[in-house]
Motif scaffolding. Structure first.
Motif, PDB file in Angstrom:
ATOM      1  N   TYR A  75       0.805  -1.124   0.120  1.00  0.00           N
ATOM      2  CA  TYR A  75       0.011  -0.037  -0.010  1.00  0.00           C
ATOM      3  C   TYR A  75       0.863   1.273  -0.074  1.00  0.00           C
ATOM      4  N   ALA A  76       2.017   1.158   0.976  1.00  0.00           N
ATOM      5  CA  ALA A  76       2.851   2.408   0.966  1.00  0.00           C
ATOM      6  C   ALA A  76       3.635   2.649  -0.374  1.00  0.00           C
ATOM      7  N   ASN A  79       1.388   3.749  -3.337  1.00  0.00           N
ATOM      8  CA  ASN A  79       1.206   5.110  -2.980  1.00  0.00           C
ATOM      9  C   ASN A  79       2.122   6.351  -2.956  1.00  0.00           C
ATOM     10  N   GLY A  80       3.401   5.882  -3.251  1.00  0.00           N
ATOM     11  CA  GLY A  80       4.648   6.637  -3.278  1.00  0.00           C
ATOM     12  C   GLY A  80       5.128   7.278  -2.127  1.00  0.00           C
ATOM     13  N   TRP A  81       4.675   6.411  -0.948  1.00  0.00           N
ATOM     14  CA  TRP A  81       5.319   6.884   0.633  1.00  0.00           C
ATOM     15  C   TRP A  81       6.327   6.380   0.938  1.00  0.00           C
ATOM     16  N   ILE A  82       7.017   5.326   0.203  1.00  0.00           N
ATOM     17  CA  ILE A  82       8.351   4.721   0.657  1.00  0.00           C
ATOM     18  C   ILE A  82       9.318   4.864  -0.505  1.00  0.00           C
ATOM     19  N   GLU A  83      10.412   5.489  -0.584  1.00  0.00           N
ATOM     20  CA  GLU A  83      11.244   5.602  -1.603  1.00  0.00           C
ATOM     21  C   GLU A  83      12.675   4.749  -1.298  1.00  0.00           C
ATOM     22  N   ARG A 148       5.380   9.290  15.030  1.00  0.00           N
ATOM     23  CA  ARG A 148       5.311  10.326  14.017  1.00  0.00           C
ATOM     24  C   ARG A 148       6.678  11.393  14.141  1.00  0.00           C
ATOM     25  N   HIS A 157       9.080   7.203   6.828  1.00  0.00           N
ATOM     26  CA  HIS A 157       7.701   7.094   6.647  1.00  0.00           C
ATOM     27  C   HIS A 157       7.095   6.330   7.783  1.00  0.00           C
ATOM     28  N   TYR A 164      -4.206   2.227   8.611  1.00  0.00           N
ATOM     29  CA  TYR A 164      -4.260   1.631   7.412  1.00  0.00           C
ATOM     30  C   TYR A 164      -4.662   0.160   7.395  1.00  0.00           C
TER      31      TYR A 164
END
Length: 366
Positions: A75-76, A79-83, A148, A157, A164
């Motif tokens: 999912y991450a 969604n482009g949340w993890i690089e 956070r 991230h 989620y």
């Protein structure tokens, strides 16, 4: 200086290539390990009620949370949340962190688990074995804010399983746990379960089960079992999503001090509050009867499932009940399987062991 368009395109292509390869690796793991055994629990055939445990301890990381971690990473990533190179951070009571550490290691990513200081030493060792780092907190309710904060400090991230979990899994199928259960039940004498019994940590599993049975038109009902010091039962009973508990659950993997965002109360047909000592008694009874050593959350599941079997017997109904064997008992040698630990916790399992003995000999619940 404005970057050259070709440079931007090459940078984007490199990022996309890394994501594509990461998704391939995660999906390859699913291809190798997505299904698990469905075990028949020993009940007299003449009772007309069958009980099964979906053994999630056989996943590569040893628990039900392997499925969740895989879904959260996909999912991450999508969604482009993890690089590439990003630090992945998770708030967890232990097992999800073990599984996420495993996937982070597969992708070459740093991983930090924010976990309560009461987490079993066996789980901490497993997180570190898979390359993760543990950040322990004294107050379990702070795991979210600490996670956070660490994500902001590292530019990483925060996976946030509690938000989620219900949306990361494709509840319509795609070999999720619900679809797997129904496929494996197909040749049993009562192939459509009367009850599906699960605990709630994030609420993701009950959401997947509840949505799937409705989508497929099955008449199975969802029962969520909840341990002591958890907010889910009272939040469900009152439909108060803001309900909180001051204490934390002693049954690792389930029970939360607040009603988590992934918990979907309207697709839960029933909830059963289970005393912690009853969870331990049922967990130990499973080992005695079957040789399978499981954790406390499995005991919670089993206590609720056996109670439902007794009710079906009392009402003269036949059918089947399915629950989960969530993880292996080797993670809890110093807690649930330790008489000294139980004494320190003030847990007396004897009355609940008596209930189980009476049930096995009569099918009656008392």
């Amino acid at each position: 200086m404005t970057p050259d368009t070709n440079d931007v395109d090459r940078f984007s292509a490199k990022k996309r290539a890394w994501v594509d390869e990461a998704i391939r690796k995660v999906n390859a793991d699913a291809n190798r390990s997505a299904d698990t055994h469905l075990l028949a629990y020993p009940l007299p055939t003449e009772w007309g009620v069958d009980l099964y445990l979906k053994d999630e301890s056989t996943h590569p990381t040893g628990s039900l949370k392997h499925r969740l971690a895989r879904s959260l990473f996909l999912y991450a990533l999508c969604n482009g949340w993890i690089e590439e190179g990003a630090t992945v951070i998770e708030a967890s009571s232990g097992s999800t962190a073990v599984s996420e550490a495993y996937f982070a290691k597969q992708l070459g990513l740093p991983f930090v688990a924010v976990i309560p200081g009461t987490t079993s030493p066996e789980k901490i060792e497993l997180i570190e074995f898979h390359g993760g780092r543990c950040h322990l907190v004294d107050d379990p309710s702070t795991v979210y804010d600490v996670s956070r904060s660490l994500a902001a400090q590292t530019g990483g991230h925060f996976m946030d399983q509690f938000t989620y979990a219900e949306r990361a899994t494709d509840w319509r199928g795609n070999n999720n746990i619900a679809e797997s259960v129904f496929e494996q039940m197909a040749l049993e004498r009562h192939p459509i379960p009367t009850w599906l019994v699960v605990g709630a940590g994030t609420g993701g599993t009950s959401a997947t089960m509840g949505r799937y049975v409705r989508y497929q038109g099955h008449h199975s009902k969802i029962c969520v079992v909840d341990p002591e010091n958890s907010a889910f039962f009272e939040g469900w009973r009152t439909r108060d999503a803001s309900y909180t508990q001051a204490c934390s659950s002693r049954i690792e993997g389930i029970g939360r001090p607040r009603v988590e965002a992934s918990f979907m109360p309207d697709i839960v047909d029933r909830m059963i509050k289970v005393p912690d000592a009853a969870s331990v008694a049922a967990m130990r009874d499973l080992h005695r009867l079957t040789g399978h050593k499981a954790g406390g959350s499995t005991g919670t599941n089993l206590w609720g499932a056996l109670r439902l079997v007794a009710e079906m017997r009392a009402e003269g109904r036949t059918g089947s009940v399915v629950t989960l064997l969530c993880d292996g008992g080797e993670r809890y040698a110093h807690s649930y399987y330790s008489d000294e630990w139980l004494a320190r916790q003030g847990m007396d399992v004897a009355p609940y062991e008596a209930t189980l003995r009476h049930f096995h000999s009569t099918s009656e619940w008392r």
